[in-house]
Design a protein around this motif. Sequence first.
Motif, PDB file in Angstrom:
ATOM      1  N   ALA A   1       1.286  -1.137   0.365  1.00 44.05           N
ATOM      2  CA  ALA A   1       0.042  -0.604   0.177  1.00 44.05           C
ATOM      3  C   ALA A   1       0.921   1.145   0.004  1.00 44.05           C
ATOM      4  CB  ALA A   1      -0.973   0.197   1.099  1.00 44.05           C
ATOM      5  N   GLY A   2       0.937   1.859  -1.161  1.00 45.67           N
ATOM      6  CA  GLY A   2       1.886   3.160  -1.340  1.00 45.67           C
ATOM      7  C   GLY A   2       3.051   3.089  -2.505  1.00 45.67           C
ATOM      8  N   ALA A   3       3.214   3.908  -3.237  1.00 48.74           N
ATOM      9  CA  ALA A   3       4.679   4.366  -4.295  1.00 48.74           C
ATOM     10  C   ALA A   3       5.179   5.127  -4.126  1.00 48.74           C
ATOM     11  CB  ALA A   3       3.515   4.090  -5.843  1.00 48.74           C
TER      12      ALA A   3
ATOM     13  N   ALA B   1       8.364   6.910  -1.975  1.00 38.88           N
ATOM     14  CA  ALA B   1       9.482   6.885  -2.307  1.00 38.88           C
ATOM     15  C   ALA B   1       9.870   4.974  -1.932  1.00 38.88           C
ATOM     16  CB  ALA B   1      10.239   7.829  -1.416  1.00 38.88           C
TER      17      ALA B   1
ATOM     18  N   THR C   1      16.958  18.284   2.925  1.00 45.65           N
ATOM     19  CA  THR C   1      18.532  16.869   3.420  1.00 45.65           C
ATOM     20  C   THR C   1      19.331  16.852   1.471  1.00 45.65           C
ATOM     21  OG1 THR C   1      17.100  15.284   4.305  1.00 45.65           O
ATOM     22  CG2 THR C   1      18.969  14.185   3.535  1.00 45.65           C
TER      23      THR C   1
ATOM     24  N   THR D   1      -6.383   3.877  -6.433  1.00 44.72           N
ATOM     25  CA  THR D   1      -6.888   2.740  -5.433  1.00 44.72           C
ATOM     26  C   THR D   1      -6.121   2.628  -4.143  1.00 44.72           C
ATOM     27  OG1 THR D   1      -6.830   1.949  -7.593  1.00 44.72           O
ATOM     28  CG2 THR D   1      -6.293  -0.063  -5.998  1.00 44.72           C
TER      29      THR D   1
ATOM     30  N   ARG E   1      11.938  19.435  14.703  1.00 39.63           N
ATOM     31  CA  ARG E   1      12.169  18.601  13.282  1.00 39.63           C
ATOM     32  C   ARG E   1      13.567  20.347  13.403  1.00 39.63           C
ATOM     33  NH1 ARG E   1       8.831  17.425   8.353  1.00 39.63           N
ATOM     34  NH2 ARG E   1      11.095  18.234   6.641  1.00 39.63           N
TER      35      ARG E   1
ATOM     36  N   GLN F   1       9.141   2.919   7.003  1.00 37.66           N
ATOM     37  CA  GLN F   1       8.396   4.586   7.814  1.00 37.66           C
ATOM     38  C   GLN F   1       7.693   4.197   9.022  1.00 37.66           C
ATOM     39  OE1 GLN F   1      10.646   6.663   6.661  1.00 37.66           O
ATOM     40  NE2 GLN F   1      11.071   5.849   4.976  1.00 37.66           N
TER      41      GLN F   1
END
Length: 652
Positions: free
Chosen positions: A150-152, A154, A195, A241, A444, A540
């Motif tokens: 699930a997820g495209a 990085a 970065t 999707t 951060r 992640q």
Amino acid sequence: MIGESDATETRVEEPLPVRNLVDAVSEADLRVLLMVVFHLTGDPKWLDAPFRPKRDVKLIADEDAGLSPEASAEIRGQAVALLSDPERQPAIDDPGNELMVRMMSACLGEAVPPEYAPMMREEMGLCRRQVDWSGEAPAALESARPVIIAGAGASGIALAANLETLGIPYRIVDKNDDVGGTWFENVYPGCGVDTPNHAYSFSFGKPYRWSRYFAPRREIYDYLRRCADEAGVRRKVEFRTRVSQADWDETEQCWRVRIEGPQGGELLQGSALVSAIGQLSLPSVPEIPGMETFEGPVFHSSAWPDDLELSGRDVAVVGTGASAMQIVPSIVDRVKSLTVYQRSPQWARPIPRYHDPIGTGAQWLLERVPYYAAWYRFAMLWRYGDGLLPTLRKDPNWDHPERSLNRINDRHREEMTKHIVRELGDRQDLLKKCIPNYPAYGKRILLDNGWYGAITRPNAELVTDNLLRITADGLIAGDNNFRKAEVIVLATGFKVGLMAARLNVTGRSGRRLAEAWHNDNPTAHLGITVPGFPNFFCMQGPNTGLGHGGSAIFQAECQARYIAGSLVRMFREDIAAIDVKQTVHDEYVRRVDAEHEAMIWTHPGMSTYYRNRQGRVISVMPWRLVDYWAMTHEPDFDDYHLTFRDGGRATE
Ligand SMILES: Cc1cc2nc3c(=O)[nH]c(=O)nc-3n(C[C@H](O)[C@H](O)[C@H](O)COP(=O)(O)OP(=O)(O)OC[C@H]3O[C@@H](n4cnc5c(N)ncnc54)[C@H](O)[C@@H]3O)c2cc1C
């Protein structure tokens, strides 16, 4: 729906014009060039005085490396002579670990601990980072159920690229129209990395011609598209999707995954399920009374409208986090008025040369000179890597815990304060509003790309009173003043707590992931696996974010390697399911929490998305990058309950 193959939209790189070698070499980062000379000659004299550079302090490129003019000239001259010989073969390609330590230490002018050698060799592409079969792939692969990703963004790309080379079947879905995740969604003005891109990029694939050291988001999006294309992944992504539900099927030893796409719903069976849905992807939208009555556009920074015109308008930006830091300096000169609503001030590090383009000579060296790009990547990984972490430990004997953690952290505070004083110029009245009362690096790390300059403009105002309500045409803060606005940008960050539980996952014995994680207390072994959720992997995930430096792409590659390594072993050994042992998970979480107790992110007095409502650090990792690399390099199956497939029946 399978992704369109409009790869040609991606930036086409024209060949670089042929350069005069002497000119190009004059633009070189001398430390990096020195390593090229050593690779090509293998002569140990280049690793010692008078050629040993001084300890590194520069952030982008180092043209002199603290060497004498004579030594510099000799290195450059030698490089020109070697590179002029088209037949020249390197004396050393992959130096191995021992020599690598000497080379890294020489390059930086400081002793580099030996554990960095194998990690950096992989990161620099001197040896392979992705997993392979080391032999024939098992026949069972052909009939295997796919791994569902699930997820495209990085992370999804990093894993799918490795599965593609391994020939492990997979299906990858993404709710968006294209790959890229963060870099597809965030199109706000000024959006870009903090970065440097030579570190924020994959260890695999062809080198990319970044226009700047810190690239704007469009380039990163193009880069990710190109990587996904080259790896053969993008054509397989089912776009628009989303995974809406996933349940573990104990009988079949597989995941039943519900996806919703343009053609309606479908129920998939997957051998494994991977959440690559990102940590910073669910917008946190504050509930401000009256927001629904506002007559102009009001939107989260990650949903910037395509056709928004800001010129000559009154604009309000709510929030002063990373996105606001990039938006405000980018729009201040165009708008009529800019009001920034700040809940708490941020520490920001000056970053000279942030906007600098990469010169054509430097570009030529990066593309044409063997080992140059690899060592430049090393220099960036080092400069933006683990160096800061030891300075983020609390010193129990420190006398000023109210403002800093230890002597070095106090010095960082002082340096950043001086920077703010300098930048505010004749607007010292803003100083009190701009100096945080928590230690530097507690939230951060932000880069100052003109933030202080922007808030001191005559058309800008920094409001620090609490935002009370929104009206049809403006905002009212705690000082009871009304400030007009025609556009409101909610630069209010992301909700981190749910993480993979957003996928509505149910594991063994009908246990829901959201329940296991008490809604906002996610935990996972290595941030990747959760007891009771077999063959389920997070990317992640909990406590894998980076608070001290490094690149999320580095983390993604560590996790991709761990997951691919686990799958390879499962296929090889006919293992149907792996489920991390509760004791192993608990011990890992105990170590994470204990380490965090000694670190800055548990310091009181800061509100940050790194922590959940109970104050537990859930987002960032307390380890050095090199430690995480080592922990995730080879999965240890003693950490798992294994269920073997035996004639179709699962036996423990
Ligand atoms: C503005 C901004 C700047 C950043 N800058 C840096 C930086 O300088 N350095 C750094 O290291 N990190 C940075 N980050 C963190 C950044 O998110 C990571 O670097 C990286 O892009 C994360 O990649 P990912 O694939 O894990 O997640 P994402 O990029 O968030 O991708 C997740 C994907 O999952 C998809 N998805 C979500 N839910 C579903 C579902 N239910 N079904 C199917 N698909 C789903 C989304 O559509 C998305 O494409 C930044 C983040 C932001 C928001």
